[in-house]
Motif scaffolding. Structure first.
Motif, PDB file in Angstrom:
ATOM      1  N   UNK A 174       0.831  -1.205   0.000  1.00  0.00           N
ATOM      2  CA  UNK A 174       0.000   0.000   0.000  1.00  0.00           C
ATOM      3  C   UNK A 174       0.865   1.255   0.000  1.00  0.00           C
ATOM      4  N   UNK A 175       1.894   1.286   0.829  1.00  0.00           N
ATOM      5  CA  UNK A 175       2.804   2.437   0.914  1.00  0.00           C
ATOM      6  C   UNK A 175       3.540   2.660  -0.401  1.00  0.00           C
ATOM      7  N   UNK A 176       4.065   1.583  -0.990  1.00  0.00           N
ATOM      8  CA  UNK A 176       4.806   1.692  -2.242  1.00  0.00           C
ATOM      9  C   UNK A 176       3.893   2.099  -3.398  1.00  0.00           C
ATOM     10  N   UNK A 177       2.721   1.499  -3.465  1.00  0.00           N
ATOM     11  CA  UNK A 177       1.776   1.848  -4.532  1.00  0.00           C
ATOM     12  C   UNK A 177       1.366   3.317  -4.425  1.00  0.00           C
ATOM     13  N   UNK A 178       1.159   3.796  -3.212  1.00  0.00           N
ATOM     14  CA  UNK A 178       0.796   5.199  -3.025  1.00  0.00           C
ATOM     15  C   UNK A 178       1.924   6.115  -3.487  1.00  0.00           C
ATOM     16  N   UNK A 179       3.165   5.804  -3.091  1.00  0.00           N
ATOM     17  CA  UNK A 179       4.306   6.617  -3.507  1.00  0.00           C
ATOM     18  C   UNK A 179       4.495   6.629  -5.010  1.00  0.00           C
ATOM     19  N   UNK A 180       4.315   5.485  -5.641  1.00  0.00           N
ATOM     20  CA  UNK A 180       4.448   5.403  -7.100  1.00  0.00           C
ATOM     21  C   UNK A 180       3.302   6.136  -7.797  1.00  0.00           C
ATOM     22  N   UNK A 181       2.101   6.040  -7.242  1.00  0.00           N
ATOM     23  CA  UNK A 181       0.964   6.771  -7.810  1.00  0.00           C
ATOM     24  C   UNK A 181       1.180   8.278  -7.710  1.00  0.00           C
ATOM     25  N   UNK A 182       1.718   8.723  -6.576  1.00  0.00           N
ATOM     26  CA  UNK A 182       2.009  10.149  -6.407  1.00  0.00           C
ATOM     27  C   UNK A 182       3.080  10.624  -7.385  1.00  0.00           C
ATOM     28  N   UNK A 183       3.898   9.702  -7.867  1.00  0.00           N
ATOM     29  CA  UNK A 183       4.918  10.028  -8.868  1.00  0.00           C
ATOM     30  C   UNK A 183       4.362   9.859 -10.288  1.00  0.00           C
ATOM     31  N   UNK A 184       3.046   9.739 -10.402  1.00  0.00           N
ATOM     32  CA  UNK A 184       2.322   9.689 -11.680  1.00  0.00           C
ATOM     33  C   UNK A 184       2.411   8.356 -12.417  1.00  0.00           C
ATOM     34  N   UNK A 185       2.610   7.270 -11.704  1.00  0.00           N
ATOM     35  CA  UNK A 185       2.579   5.951 -12.320  1.00  0.00           C
ATOM     36  C   UNK A 185       1.256   5.270 -12.004  1.00  0.00           C
ATOM     37  N   UNK A 186       0.731   4.529 -12.969  1.00  0.00           N
ATOM     38  CA  UNK A 186      -0.433   3.674 -12.736  1.00  0.00           C
ATOM     39  C   UNK A 186       0.108   2.356 -12.199  1.00  0.00           C
ATOM     40  N   UNK A 187      -0.393   1.917 -11.052  1.00  0.00           N
ATOM     41  CA  UNK A 187       0.174   0.750 -10.375  1.00  0.00           C
ATOM     42  C   UNK A 187      -0.898  -0.302 -10.121  1.00  0.00           C
ATOM     43  N   UNK A 188      -0.633  -1.522 -10.588  1.00  0.00           N
ATOM     44  CA  UNK A 188      -1.433  -2.679 -10.214  1.00  0.00           C
ATOM     45  C   UNK A 188      -0.650  -3.427  -9.148  1.00  0.00           C
ATOM     46  N   UNK A 189      -1.356  -3.993  -8.166  1.00  0.00           N
ATOM     47  CA  UNK A 189      -0.694  -4.677  -7.059  1.00  0.00           C
ATOM     48  C   UNK A 189      -1.148  -6.129  -7.010  1.00  0.00           C
ATOM     49  N   UNK A 190      -0.172  -7.035  -6.879  1.00  0.00           N
ATOM     50  CA  UNK A 190      -0.439  -8.451  -6.650  1.00  0.00           C
ATOM     51  C   UNK A 190       0.168  -8.816  -5.302  1.00  0.00           C
ATOM     52  N   UNK A 191      -0.519  -9.684  -4.543  1.00  0.00           N
ATOM     53  CA  UNK A 191      -0.049 -10.032  -3.201  1.00  0.00           C
ATOM     54  C   UNK A 191       0.677 -11.370  -3.136  1.00  0.00           C
ATOM     55  N   UNK A 192       0.795 -12.044  -4.284  1.00  0.00           N
ATOM     56  CA  UNK A 192       1.580 -13.286  -4.336  1.00  0.00           C
ATOM     57  C   UNK A 192       1.979 -13.549  -5.789  1.00  0.00           C
ATOM     58  N   UNK A 193       2.815 -14.546  -5.975  1.00  0.00           N
ATOM     59  CA  UNK A 193       3.312 -14.839  -7.314  1.00  0.00           C
ATOM     60  C   UNK A 193       2.241 -15.307  -8.282  1.00  0.00           C
ATOM     61  N   UNK A 194       1.273 -16.069  -7.794  1.00  0.00           N
ATOM     62  CA  UNK A 194       0.201 -16.554  -8.670  1.00  0.00           C
ATOM     63  C   UNK A 194      -0.654 -15.393  -9.176  1.00  0.00           C
ATOM     64  N   UNK A 195      -0.979 -14.466  -8.297  1.00  0.00           N
ATOM     65  CA  UNK A 195      -1.749 -13.299  -8.706  1.00  0.00           C
ATOM     66  C   UNK A 195      -0.927 -12.432  -9.660  1.00  0.00           C
ATOM     67  N   UNK A 196       0.370 -12.320  -9.395  1.00  0.00           N
ATOM     68  CA  UNK A 196       1.246 -11.582 -10.301  1.00  0.00           C
ATOM     69  C   UNK A 196       1.252 -12.179 -11.690  1.00  0.00           C
TER      70      UNK A 196
END
Length: 122
Positions: free
Chosen positions: A14-36
């Motif tokens: 959540x922290x990393x996705x927020x920081x990347x979003x604030x830097x103008x990146x669209x971010x998808x998040x997966x919580x494990x390798x299968x979801x990735x």
């Protein structure tokens, strides 16, 4: 630019996705390798993938091999492992960069920018 973050620690993700979003990146998040893996199949046009080494489900090395079969998408590994063996294994599998935890979100953003710039120059 669209990024995929594969990180199993939900608060860190959540922290990393927020920081990347604030830097103008669209971010998808997966919580494990299968979801990735599922997200990579559904959205094969990621500009960069941020991959935690310690993942449940499908391990990072297996996921990286699948990423490489699909092309040369830049990959940034996040790891708490600072042993040379892990870094060398990642480099041999063609990852583009390593970031040791803990780190500042600003350093992550700087490395993402560097990897994306390098990919555009190829």
């Amino acid at each position: 630019m669209r990024l995929l973050l594969v990180e199993d620690e939900s608060e860190v993700a959540k922290l990393l996705a927020q920081g990347l979003s604030e830097a103008s990146y669209a971010v998808d998040v997966a919580v494990n390798g299968m979801q990735g893996r599922r997200l990579i199949k559904e959205q094969p046009e990621y500009d960069l993938i941020i991959l935690d080494v310690m993942l449940p489900g499908l391990n990072a090395w297996q996921l990286l091999q699948q990423i490489r079969q699909r092309g040369a998408t830049p990959v940034l590994f996040l790891t708490t492992k600072d042993g040379i063996e892990d870094r060398l294994r990642g480099l041999e599998l063609h990852d583009d960069d390593y970031l040791l935890k803990p780190f500042a979100v600003s350093e992550l953003v700087a490395r993402v920018r560097k990897l994306l710039r390098r990919a555009r120059e190829k």
